[in-house]
Design a protein around this motif. Sequence first.
Motif, PDB file in Angstrom:
ATOM      1  N   UNK A 529       0.850  -1.194   0.000  1.00 38.12           N
ATOM      2  CA  UNK A 529       0.000   0.000   0.000  1.00 38.12           C
ATOM      3  C   UNK A 529       0.885   1.245   0.000  1.00 38.12           C
ATOM      4  N   UNK A 530       1.295   1.722  -1.180  1.00 40.11           N
ATOM      5  CA  UNK A 530       2.209   2.877  -1.256  1.00 40.11           C
ATOM      6  C   UNK A 530       1.669   4.113  -0.539  1.00 40.11           C
ATOM      7  N   UNK A 531       0.350   4.297  -0.598  1.00 48.40           N
ATOM      8  CA  UNK A 531      -0.253   5.468   0.071  1.00 48.40           C
ATOM      9  C   UNK A 531      -0.026   5.398   1.581  1.00 48.40           C
ATOM     10  N   UNK A 532      -0.268   4.195   2.160  1.00 49.40           N
ATOM     11  CA  UNK A 532      -0.049   4.035   3.601  1.00 49.40           C
ATOM     12  C   UNK A 532       1.426   4.168   3.946  1.00 49.40           C
ATOM     13  N   UNK A 533       2.309   3.672   3.078  1.00 47.18           N
ATOM     14  CA  UNK A 533       3.746   3.783   3.325  1.00 47.18           C
ATOM     15  C   UNK A 533       4.176   5.243   3.385  1.00 47.18           C
ATOM     16  N   UNK A 534       3.618   6.048   2.471  1.00 46.50           N
ATOM     17  CA  UNK A 534       3.944   7.480   2.476  1.00 46.50           C
ATOM     18  C   UNK A 534       3.445   8.138   3.757  1.00 46.50           C
ATOM     19  N   UNK A 535       2.245   7.762   4.183  1.00 40.24           N
ATOM     20  CA  UNK A 535       1.703   8.317   5.430  1.00 40.24           C
ATOM     21  C   UNK A 535       2.547   7.905   6.633  1.00 40.24           C
ATOM     22  N   UNK A 536       2.974   6.631   6.651  1.00 36.26           N
ATOM     23  CA  UNK A 536       3.810   6.138   7.757  1.00 36.26           C
ATOM     24  C   UNK A 536       5.106   6.932   7.848  1.00 36.26           C
ATOM     25  N   UNK A 537       5.745   7.140   6.696  1.00 39.77           N
ATOM     26  CA  UNK A 537       7.013   7.875   6.685  1.00 39.77           C
ATOM     27  C   UNK A 537       6.803   9.329   7.100  1.00 39.77           C
ATOM     28  N   UNK A 538       5.652   9.888   6.705  1.00 36.98           N
ATOM     29  CA  UNK A 538       5.381  11.298   7.004  1.00 36.98           C
ATOM     30  C   UNK A 538       5.109  11.513   8.492  1.00 36.98           C
ATOM     31  N   UNK A 539       4.345  10.597   9.091  1.00 40.62           N
ATOM     32  CA  UNK A 539       3.985  10.802  10.500  1.00 40.62           C
ATOM     33  C   UNK A 539       4.978  10.164  11.476  1.00 40.62           C
ATOM     34  N   UNK A 540       6.026   9.499  10.928  1.00 39.56           N
ATOM     35  CA  UNK A 540       7.002   8.866  11.811  1.00 39.56           C
ATOM     36  C   UNK A 540       7.726   9.917  12.651  1.00 39.56           C
ATOM     37  N   UNK A 541       7.844   9.610  13.934  1.00 39.06           N
ATOM     38  CA  UNK A 541       8.525  10.518  14.847  1.00 39.06           C
ATOM     39  C   UNK A 541       9.384   9.708  15.809  1.00 39.06           C
ATOM     40  N   UNK A 542      10.663  10.044  15.865  1.00 40.54           N
ATOM     41  CA  UNK A 542      11.547   9.321  16.790  1.00 40.54           C
ATOM     42  C   UNK A 542      11.095   9.490  18.234  1.00 40.54           C
ATOM     43  N   UNK A 543      10.512  10.640  18.540  1.00 39.31           N
ATOM     44  CA  UNK A 543      10.069  10.878  19.922  1.00 39.31           C
ATOM     45  C   UNK A 543       8.914   9.966  20.313  1.00 39.31           C
ATOM     46  N   UNK A 544       8.121   9.512  19.327  1.00 38.71           N
ATOM     47  CA  UNK A 544       7.062   8.544  19.610  1.00 38.71           C
ATOM     48  C   UNK A 544       7.571   7.112  19.513  1.00 38.71           C
ATOM     49  N   UNK A 545       8.448   6.870  18.530  1.00 40.89           N
ATOM     50  CA  UNK A 545       8.908   5.507  18.273  1.00 40.89           C
ATOM     51  C   UNK A 545       9.793   4.974  19.399  1.00 40.89           C
ATOM     52  N   UNK A 546      10.744   5.780  19.829  1.00 33.78           N
ATOM     53  CA  UNK A 546      11.731   5.282  20.799  1.00 33.78           C
ATOM     54  C   UNK A 546      11.118   4.878  22.145  1.00 33.78           C
ATOM     55  N   UNK A 547      10.206   5.682  22.741  1.00 34.74           N
ATOM     56  CA  UNK A 547       9.621   5.232  24.020  1.00 34.74           C
ATOM     57  C   UNK A 547       8.828   3.927  23.886  1.00 34.74           C
ATOM     58  N   UNK A 548       8.008   3.808  22.820  1.00 34.94           N
ATOM     59  CA  UNK A 548       7.218   2.590  22.648  1.00 34.94           C
ATOM     60  C   UNK A 548       8.115   1.386  22.356  1.00 34.94           C
ATOM     61  N   UNK A 549       9.074   1.581  21.437  1.00 38.10           N
ATOM     62  CA  UNK A 549       9.989   0.487  21.095  1.00 38.10           C
ATOM     63  C   UNK A 549      10.855   0.129  22.294  1.00 38.10           C
ATOM     64  N   UNK A 550      11.308   1.156  23.024  1.00 35.58           N
ATOM     65  CA  UNK A 550      12.132   0.897  24.205  1.00 35.58           C
ATOM     66  C   UNK A 550      11.378   0.126  25.267  1.00 35.58           C
ATOM     67  N   UNK A 551      10.100   0.491  25.481  1.00 39.48           N
ATOM     68  CA  UNK A 551       9.283  -0.229  26.456  1.00 39.48           C
ATOM     69  C   UNK A 551       9.066  -1.670  26.016  1.00 39.48           C
ATOM     70  N   UNK A 552       8.839  -1.880  24.705  1.00 36.87           N
ATOM     71  CA  UNK A 552       8.627  -3.226  24.172  1.00 36.87           C
ATOM     72  C   UNK A 552       9.868  -4.100  24.365  1.00 36.87           C
ATOM     73  N   UNK A 553      11.027  -3.533  24.051  1.00 40.85           N
ATOM     74  CA  UNK A 553      12.281  -4.288  24.237  1.00 40.85           C
ATOM     75  C   UNK A 553      12.524  -4.541  25.718  1.00 40.85           C
ATOM     76  N   UNK A 554      12.233  -3.538  26.562  1.00 42.88           N
ATOM     77  CA  UNK A 554      12.473  -3.678  28.001  1.00 42.88           C
ATOM     78  C   UNK A 554      11.655  -4.817  28.600  1.00 42.88           C
ATOM     79  N   UNK A 555      10.369  -4.914  28.223  1.00 48.19           N
ATOM     80  CA  UNK A 555       9.547  -5.984  28.812  1.00 48.19           C
ATOM     81  C   UNK A 555       9.973  -7.348  28.259  1.00 48.19           C
ATOM     82  N   UNK A 556      10.451  -7.368  27.003  1.00 45.41           N
ATOM     83  CA  UNK A 556      10.966  -8.628  26.451  1.00 45.41           C
ATOM     84  C   UNK A 556      12.239  -9.049  27.176  1.00 45.41           C
TER      85      UNK A 556
END
Length: 670
Positions: A529-556
């Motif tokens: 879905x190229x349209x969704x991929x463009x939206x994902x890249x546009x709304x991607x934010x390290x400030x949102x990604x890192x806390x969620x990803x960090x919490x996920x890795x931490x609980x694992x």
Amino acid sequence: MPSASELAWLIPLLPLIGAAITGLGLISFNRTFNRLRKPVALLLLTCVGIAAVLSYAVLAEQLAGAGAREVLFNWASAGDFNLQMGYRVDALGAVMLALVTTIALLVMVYSDGYMAHDKGYVRFFTYLALFSSSMLGLVISPNLLEIYVFWELVGMCSYLLVGFWYDRDGAANAAQKAFVVNRVGDFGLLLGILGLFWATGSFGFEEIGTRLSAAVAGGGLSNGVAVLLCLLVFMGPMAKSAQFPLHVWLPDAMEGPTPISALIHAATMVAAGVFLVARLQPVYAPFPAVQLVIAIVGTITLFLGASIALTQQDLKKGLAYSTVSQLGYMMLAMGCGAPVAGMFHLVTHAFFKAMLFLGSGSVIHAMEEVVGHEPVLAQDMRLMGGLRKYMPVTAITFLIGCVAIAGIPPLAGFWSKDEILGQAFNTYPVLWAAGFITAGMTAFYMFRLYFLTFEGSFRGNDKALQAQLLSAAGKGSGEGSEEGHGHHAEHPHESGWQMAMPLAVLAVPSVLIGLLGTPWHSRFAELLDPHEAAEMAERFSWSEFLPLAGASVAISVAGISLAVLAYYLHRIDLGKAVAARFPAVNAFFANKWYLDAINDKIFVQGSRKLARQVLEVDSKVVDGVVNLTGLLTLGSGEGLKYFETGRAQFYALIVFGGVIAMVVLFSAFG
């Protein structure tokens, strides 16, 4: 020269032709064909191999930007009604074609070693080819009706393969259970398909979505009926993809040969349900209630599977409940309106779960050399331990699979599971919390499996423990099995190249394929879905990604650390610390939430009780009426024969008596 998409119809046809040839050979010349093991295996491997090459070519075309292609022909017509069949090739189908053929090919190579000494070798390969053909046909189906045909073929093949060792009670019962539970879901699916056709006049995915929304908007169809029809169709994926409460067949399906467990759990049967939900996104998306139900069912399933896996002692059953849990994650993604994330997890999970199941088969195959061919012993982790030094290839690949499914970066499972959790956090935060907790449980139970199997000291020669396990299973001694071979040995040995090579091949995508779905530049999303991929890249934010990803890795990491302390370093005795303190919770998980017992009480025992009552009504009421009619006829005939004297005076007397009786009767009531 025709393009790959123009030849896509050959992809399911080639394995079908191979299966038909060997199947007819088995029926007509059974003994001769059973001796032709290698030629049959080579024929079917060639058929699936060519299908795989064509699938890769189709995928390459899609990657190069080719659009969707649909070829249809009129299969049946009556007046204005035309029923069309054919095939459809698009990005979603291309990914599934490549995935199914890859896993099927590797499983067939593996099976050559695993089933080498089984007398049903040729039959097994025939079933494998037919199973692969059915799933490939389902993937390229252009409408719901054709999907239903192949859907049922997949179910039939699973019945044949789960019950492959039909002389075992466990396998025969598991095959029946899988068949019956899936019929429940398929009944709902058929009702839903017919209902959607009634409402929209179409079996096509996009047409149904457009017309259904228009019918609801125009007032021609109530929103409640539309939601009901969508949920009826969802019952099919609920059963096929083992969603609560129709998940109960999947762990029992472990009674089949291990290569089948890998194929069913990775790329074929359970993937069919998730794939169909992804196909039906145009139908489901306009109805938030349907999406919410799918998300809730997925969340219950992911927690249920993980909680039961915590207590399993059977290696294959532990992996089976892990599959149930991961399928829950995929359905959660679908319910959150993120089919790309769900399909990405389906792809990554297919590779590392196929590797884990084939690794478990390698372990079981080796254990049978030590403990004999009794599944109760060969699959119980309490008799394993220390296998890493005997089986280094199996141990390393199994460890890679555990790290991948636990969600540790940069392996595949991290990227796909984290994408699902991110979507759930933005859509249904409560459901995200359940998925987040389950991620820690997943890491714990997978490393529990690894440490019990591959680390510590080998416990397979403990005769007292063997006798104890057999006694607990209600068996005085090993009953034997056709799975595996060899004489009793002191310790296990690494499997042959046919079994080790697929493990090594699957380890590569288990490590690397997740990098195709990084949230800041998801090549997988660009394909689907190229349209969704463009939206994902546009709304991607390290400030949102890192806390969620960090919490996920931490609980694992927390789950892995607990497993290390409990099962590797033996610093914590979880039996005393948890099971003894919370016996009710432990029993609840160990008894699989008592769902099997409830199903047995309500449906199995209940249906038997109903049948007995119907039989009683039949014998006492129906038979009683019939028998009474016969007795009355016989009695009246016996009595009347005495009035047949042949004397006119006697007949006149009867007539006179009748007249007198009528006069008296009329006088009394006149």
